[in-house]
Write a protein that holds these residues in place. Sequence first.
Motif, PDB file in Angstrom:
ATOM      1  N   LYS A   1     -42.031 -45.865  13.407  1.00  8.63           N
ATOM      2  CA  LYS A   1     -40.867 -45.335  12.695  1.00  8.63           C
ATOM      3  C   LYS A   1     -41.099 -43.854  12.414  1.00  8.63           C
ATOM      4  CE  LYS A   1     -39.827 -49.693  10.436  1.00  8.63           C
ATOM      5  NZ  LYS A   1     -39.654 -50.390   9.162  1.00  8.63           N
TER       6      LYS A   1
ATOM      7  N   THR B   1     -27.454 -44.672   4.743  1.00 12.44           N
ATOM      8  CA  THR B   1     -28.019 -44.353   6.040  1.00 12.44           C
ATOM      9  C   THR B   1     -29.506 -44.654   5.986  1.00 12.44           C
ATOM     10  OG1 THR B   1     -26.408 -42.594   6.320  1.00 12.44           O
ATOM     11  CG2 THR B   1     -28.328 -42.525   7.729  1.00 12.44           C
ATOM     12  N   LYS B   2     -30.029 -45.238   7.054  1.00  9.57           N
ATOM     13  CA  LYS B   2     -31.458 -45.547   7.099  1.00  9.57           C
ATOM     14  C   LYS B   2     -32.267 -44.266   7.068  1.00  9.57           C
ATOM     15  CE  LYS B   2     -31.884 -47.905  10.848  1.00  9.57           C
ATOM     16  NZ  LYS B   2     -32.345 -48.817  11.903  1.00  9.57           N
TER      17      LYS B   2
END
Length: 62
Positions: free
Chosen positions: A46, A4-5
């Motif tokens: 991000k 998973t990122k």
Amino acid sequence: MNRTKYLLTADDAKDYLECSRDHAYKVIKKLNLELASMGYEVEAGKVPRKFFAEKFYGFEAS
């Protein structure tokens, strides 16, 4: 291996929040300002998945 990122991008946030990409960038910027005030290093555009999950009800960090 299924990974998973760790960091969510504006496109990821847009999909989860069902909003425009511009609004997703504003949300990420706000979260990053909060992280920076807590002493963390941030990456523009991000946000860590776990922090995002803590701020938005119903989102799971898995």
